[in-house]
Design a protein around this motif. Structure first.
Motif, PDB file in Angstrom:
ATOM      1  N   ASP A   1       0.811  -1.223   0.000  1.00 64.82           N
ATOM      2  CA  ASP A   1       0.000   0.000   0.000  1.00 64.82           C
ATOM      3  C   ASP A   1       0.840   1.268   0.000  1.00 64.82           C
ATOM      4  N   PHE A   2       2.146   1.135   0.150  1.00 58.59           N
ATOM      5  CA  PHE A   2       2.984   2.318   0.172  1.00 58.59           C
ATOM      6  C   PHE A   2       3.117   2.840  -1.255  1.00 58.59           C
ATOM      7  N   ALA A   3       2.556   4.029  -1.455  1.00 57.29           N
ATOM      8  CA  ALA A   3       2.374   4.577  -2.797  1.00 57.29           C
ATOM      9  C   ALA A   3       1.924   6.029  -2.645  1.00 57.29           C
ATOM     10  N   THR A   4       1.643   6.662  -3.767  1.00 56.20           N
ATOM     11  CA  THR A   4       1.056   7.994  -3.745  1.00 56.20           C
ATOM     12  C   THR A   4      -0.424   7.879  -4.097  1.00 56.20           C
ATOM     13  N   TYR A   5      -1.235   8.626  -3.382  1.00 54.19           N
ATOM     14  CA  TYR A   5      -2.687   8.569  -3.562  1.00 54.19           C
ATOM     15  C   TYR A   5      -3.194   9.921  -4.049  1.00 54.19           C
ATOM     16  N   TYR A   6      -4.032   9.875  -5.060  1.00 52.29           N
ATOM     17  CA  TYR A   6      -4.610  11.088  -5.633  1.00 52.29           C
ATOM     18  C   TYR A   6      -6.133  11.035  -5.562  1.00 52.29           C
ATOM     19  N   CYS A   7      -6.734  12.170  -5.222  1.00 48.04           N
ATOM     20  CA  CYS A   7      -8.171  12.294  -5.402  1.00 48.04           C
ATOM     21  C   CYS A   7      -8.422  13.007  -6.726  1.00 48.04           C
ATOM     22  N   LEU A   8      -9.578  12.755  -7.299  1.00 47.33           N
ATOM     23  CA  LEU A   8      -9.964  13.352  -8.574  1.00 47.33           C
ATOM     24  C   LEU A   8     -11.435  13.710  -8.520  1.00 47.33           C
ATOM     25  N   GLN A   9     -11.737  14.988  -8.739  1.00 49.90           N
ATOM     26  CA  GLN A   9     -13.147  15.368  -8.781  1.00 49.90           C
ATOM     27  C   GLN A   9     -13.656  15.231 -10.218  1.00 49.90           C
ATOM     28  N   VAL A  10     -14.810  14.613 -10.355  1.00 50.24           N
ATOM     29  CA  VAL A  10     -15.434  14.402 -11.666  1.00 50.24           C
ATOM     30  C   VAL A  10     -16.838  14.999 -11.677  1.00 50.24           C
ATOM     31  N   TYR A  11     -17.072  15.939 -10.769  1.00 55.62           N
ATOM     32  CA  TYR A  11     -18.397  16.559 -10.681  1.00 55.62           C
ATOM     33  C   TYR A  11     -18.665  17.444 -11.880  1.00 55.62           C
ATOM     34  N   ASN A  12     -17.639  18.219 -12.282  1.00 55.19           N
ATOM     35  CA  ASN A  12     -17.805  18.971 -13.517  1.00 55.19           C
ATOM     36  C   ASN A  12     -16.453  19.175 -14.188  1.00 55.19           C
ATOM     37  N   TYR A  13     -16.515  19.695 -15.389  1.00 56.26           N
ATOM     38  CA  TYR A  13     -15.281  19.906 -16.143  1.00 56.26           C
ATOM     39  C   TYR A  13     -14.669  21.269 -15.820  1.00 56.26           C
ATOM     40  N   PRO A  14     -13.349  21.405 -15.837  1.00 64.29           N
ATOM     41  CA  PRO A  14     -12.391  20.317 -16.069  1.00 64.29           C
ATOM     42  C   PRO A  14     -12.260  19.421 -14.841  1.00 64.29           C
ATOM     43  N   CYS A  15     -12.132  18.124 -15.061  1.00 61.58           N
ATOM     44  CA  CYS A  15     -11.813  17.221 -13.955  1.00 61.58           C
ATOM     45  C   CYS A  15     -10.482  17.682 -13.352  1.00 61.58           C
ATOM     46  N   THR A  16     -10.386  17.626 -12.044  1.00 61.38           N
ATOM     47  CA  THR A  16      -9.171  18.122 -11.398  1.00 61.38           C
ATOM     48  C   THR A  16      -8.695  17.155 -10.318  1.00 61.38           C
ATOM     49  N   PHE A  17      -7.390  16.938 -10.320  1.00 62.00           N
ATOM     50  CA  PHE A  17      -6.740  16.078  -9.341  1.00 62.00           C
ATOM     51  C   PHE A  17      -6.229  16.905  -8.165  1.00 62.00           C
ATOM     52  N   GLY A  18      -6.145  16.262  -7.010  1.00 60.78           N
ATOM     53  CA  GLY A  18      -5.375  16.822  -5.918  1.00 60.78           C
ATOM     54  C   GLY A  18      -3.890  16.665  -6.200  1.00 60.78           C
ATOM     55  N   GLN A  19      -3.083  17.235  -5.337  1.00 60.55           N
ATOM     56  CA  GLN A  19      -1.636  17.214  -5.562  1.00 60.55           C
ATOM     57  C   GLN A  19      -0.985  15.929  -5.082  1.00 60.55           C
ATOM     58  N   GLY A  20      -1.785  15.065  -4.432  1.00 57.61           N
ATOM     59  CA  GLY A  20      -1.275  13.768  -4.026  1.00 57.61           C
ATOM     60  C   GLY A  20      -0.825  13.707  -2.580  1.00 57.61           C
ATOM     61  N   THR A  21      -0.935  12.520  -2.003  1.00 62.02           N
ATOM     62  CA  THR A  21      -0.370  12.216  -0.677  1.00 62.02           C
ATOM     63  C   THR A  21       0.543  11.015  -0.837  1.00 62.02           C
ATOM     64  N   LYS A  22       1.805  11.216  -0.483  1.00 68.68           N
ATOM     65  CA  LYS A  22       2.780  10.126  -0.571  1.00 68.68           C
ATOM     66  C   LYS A  22       2.817   9.389   0.756  1.00 68.68           C
TER      67      LYS A  22
END
Lengths: 122, 107
Positions: free
Chosen positions: B82-103
């Protein structure tokens, strides 16, 4: 089983146009609710959604890149093509294509290609 | 565009720990959020969609919650893979946008 693979040049010069092809299998871009997106990731940085094309040929572009991007699909070849004009060194990134289900509000990118690293340098 | 802010940016934890990652949207996105895991040199992998639905094949130790502007990804008992980087992504409207990540790193 869904698979996607990106192909194209690994090195482009500044001001040139980049053309990337996503070749896929295991699904049809004629199926309602299906789409393909391009997402990129500069080295060591976060992911960035670029553009999306849907089964009905609806296309959605990142506003910041809209003037430089074009996405097309060829359902007979199972391919999606991305072109990006006026490349700059800041566009150096790994470019991914991804299969999507659903529409805005309910999209999931459930299968991804391996990515292709594109370097912009003279 | 909707801004997505993840916290923390990095986290050290041990195998067996329970960890919670957070993602905040700059406006209401209802449940239009996904969580992705990325390992070095690999493509992202979908873990959670619609804020709390577990993607097929993803271990049940992963869970998502939240709606509106505040979301969490919880790993109930960390495993070495499970050791990795995790990203959230909003798909509610365009443009879809990612968070900057949690390592997520091994302590």
């Amino acid at each position: 089983q869904i698979t996607l693979k990106e192909s194209g040049p690994t090195l482009v010069k500044p001001t040139q146009t980049l053309t990337l092809t996503c070749t896929f299998s295991g699904f049809s871009l004629n199926t309602r609710g299906v789409g393909v997106a391009w997402i990129r990731q500069p080295p060591g940085k976060a992911l960035e959604w670029l553009v999306h094309i849907y089964w009905d040929n609806d296309k959605r572009y990142s506003p910041s890149l809209k003037n430089r991007l074009t996405i097309t699909k060829d359902t007979s070849k199972n391919q999606v093509v991305l072109t990006m004009t006026n490349m700059d060194p800041v566009d150096t990134a790994t470019y991914y294509c991804a299969h999507s289900r659903g529409i805005v509000g309910d999209i999931m990118f459930d299968s991804w290609g391996q990515g292709t690293l594109v370097t912009v340098s003279s | 565009a909707i801004q997505m802010t993840q916290s923390p940016s990095s986290l050290s934890a041990s195998v067996g720990d329970r960890v919670t990652l957070t993602c905040r949207a700059s406006q209401d996105i209802r449940n239009g959020l996904g969580w992705y895991q990325q390992k070095p040199g690999k493509a992202p992998k979908l873990l959670i969609f619609a804020a709390s639905s577990l993607q097929s094949g993803v271990p049940s130790r992963f869970s998502g919650s939240g709606s509106g502007t505040d979301f969490t990804l919880t790993i109930s008992s960390l495993q070495p893979e499970d050791f990795a980087t995790y990203y959230c992504l909003q798909v509610y409207n365009y443009p879809c946008t990612f968070g900057q990540g949690t390592k997520l790193e091994i302590k």
